[in-house]
Design a protein around this motif. Sequence first.
Motif, PDB file in Angstrom:
ATOM      1  N   ALA A 257     -90.397  40.807 -17.111  1.00 39.81           N
ATOM      2  CA  ALA A 257     -90.818  40.695 -15.718  1.00 39.81           C
ATOM      3  C   ALA A 257     -89.843  41.420 -14.796  1.00 39.81           C
ATOM      4  O   ALA A 257     -90.260  42.079 -13.828  1.00 39.81           O
ATOM      5  N   GLY A 258     -88.548  41.330 -15.099  1.00 39.26           N
ATOM      6  CA  GLY A 258     -87.534  41.966 -14.253  1.00 39.26           C
ATOM      7  C   GLY A 258     -87.669  43.477 -14.242  1.00 39.26           C
ATOM      8  O   GLY A 258     -87.625  44.109 -13.182  1.00 39.26           O
ATOM      9  N   LEU A 259     -87.860  44.070 -15.406  1.00 38.78           N
ATOM     10  CA  LEU A 259     -88.012  45.529 -15.475  1.00 38.78           C
ATOM     11  C   LEU A 259     -89.263  45.974 -14.733  1.00 38.78           C
ATOM     12  O   LEU A 259     -89.238  46.943 -13.962  1.00 38.78           O
ATOM     13  N   SER A 260     -90.345  45.257 -14.962  1.00 44.84           N
ATOM     14  CA  SER A 260     -91.611  45.630 -14.345  1.00 44.84           C
ATOM     15  C   SER A 260     -91.480  45.632 -12.810  1.00 44.84           C
ATOM     16  O   SER A 260     -91.904  46.577 -12.132  1.00 44.84           O
TER      17      SER A 260
END
Lengths: 283, 263
Positions: A67-70
């Motif tokens: 979720a963080g990368l996205s």
Amino acid sequence: MKTVLVTFAARPEEARALLAAARALADEPPLWWELTDDSCAEGYLAPLAGRAQAQGAEALLFPAGKAGLSAAAQLAARLGLPILTELTALTKDRAARAAYNANLTAWFALPARFVATVTVSAFAPAGGELPAAEAVGPQAEPWNELVERLPPAEDPLALAGAERVVACGKGAALKKNLPVYAELAQLLGAELGGTRPTAIDGDLPHSRLIGISGTLLHPKLCLALGASGAQAFAAGVQKSKLLIGVNNDPTAPLFRLCHAGVVADAAEFARALCDLLREQGNG
Amino acid sequence: MKRILACFKVTDDFDSLMPAEWENLGTGAPDTSYVKRLLGCFDEAALENALLFGDALRALGEEVELTALTLDPGYSDHIVKNLPAIGFARVVCLESGADLRFAPEETARLLSEFIKENGPYDAVFAGQQAPPYNSGLVPYFLAARLGLHCLANVRVLAPEGGGVTVLQEADGGGTLRRRAELPLLFVVGNAERSYLRVPTLREKLATKGFAPERRAAEAGAPALAPCALERESVERSCEMIEGGTAEEQARALYDAYLKEALS
């Protein structure tokens, strides 16, 4: 430098790791924006971009992860900011991450403004008070509909926090011998994990993957069975306080990382060790 | 007609390099001239899942056209030559000759220019990351340049009612089931079907003599290039445990190490 921590709700361990990264980066206390849900990053782009511009954010730190990368990548694209991902070290002017399957560490000079994702397990959680969190909700994204959310079948942090780990590679022939390794893990009081090939082959769930694309371990004891020692896996076990390797190839690169090694067939050795541990009253 | 495009990268088998190759590189690249060239594991899954999506659409009576697109594949004949045999009508190799090892923005720009010129596509597939940088950024930059919505961490997908249903891996191992409308960019992660299918002899013979389209592409400088590449290997003097049988080895390991570690 005006730094912002961007985390997802109910993940305080990520906020503390990001706080440690922010303290390495700047003396000023950071802001903290907490996203209310991690299911669709696109819903947060407009609210985050608006806040980042209004507050003059210079460094936006997200937890590395799905979720963080996205969220971070799409926000960087929207704001036109440079982005660095999966950072494992930060100073006031430089940042590092793994490259070439963790065979090398790449160092980057930090630009004046940037977005970054930070490898949570690479930063010891910061003590002291966290800044006050500002909750950020998503905008509606009518192009998609979240139909259901299925929880993980097991504790997602079990491997990351384990004090003892049995790590299996392809040479462990997990498909055939899983009960042996599961019993060994139980007798040692350990969590069972594996290399990327074992996860790709469906022998273990992806949440049990050890290495640069899975969990970076810091256990007291890691017993690596039938793993060759490819650097992508090695990066996940090399910080073990006691690393023991078992491989039938005496030239396996794994042994260069280990405190102790055994040249043996992984399954045969695991069976023998199970017998011994039972005899000793372990488990 | 549904048009599907899958992006892929051919990379070196960095795990086969001799340890000395990693020393004193500065910011240069190691000598990989003697190691295998292979598909990035997530890109292999992206290609296979593009094919599976095409299969599912055809089963619903749709006509499907599949394109495979890569940038600077280098030596890759053994990979590229099989793509038409397994179903890709068009295989395109963009060739910049530039050092794009740490240039996800430029990679996405070059891929997007081809896609815009030859599109629109209903579904674009990309693997979530590939060495040597493994930044994970190319699919997101590509979606932004193409103005496509993006579904990340895709494990499984299937057409449904003109759109698509997707299973996505969430942080911590949970799963999200989502419906969305095409066009979309799918970032393929830990997919359930991750190995690329192998062509049959008949399929290979039917596409014998195929050559990929090769197009020149002009790359700019990366937005953020590393200022140093350092080797930080952990090397320990491993004590080898002796013993004639597995039982003897287990006993010796227990006495020397495990007994204390378990107390």
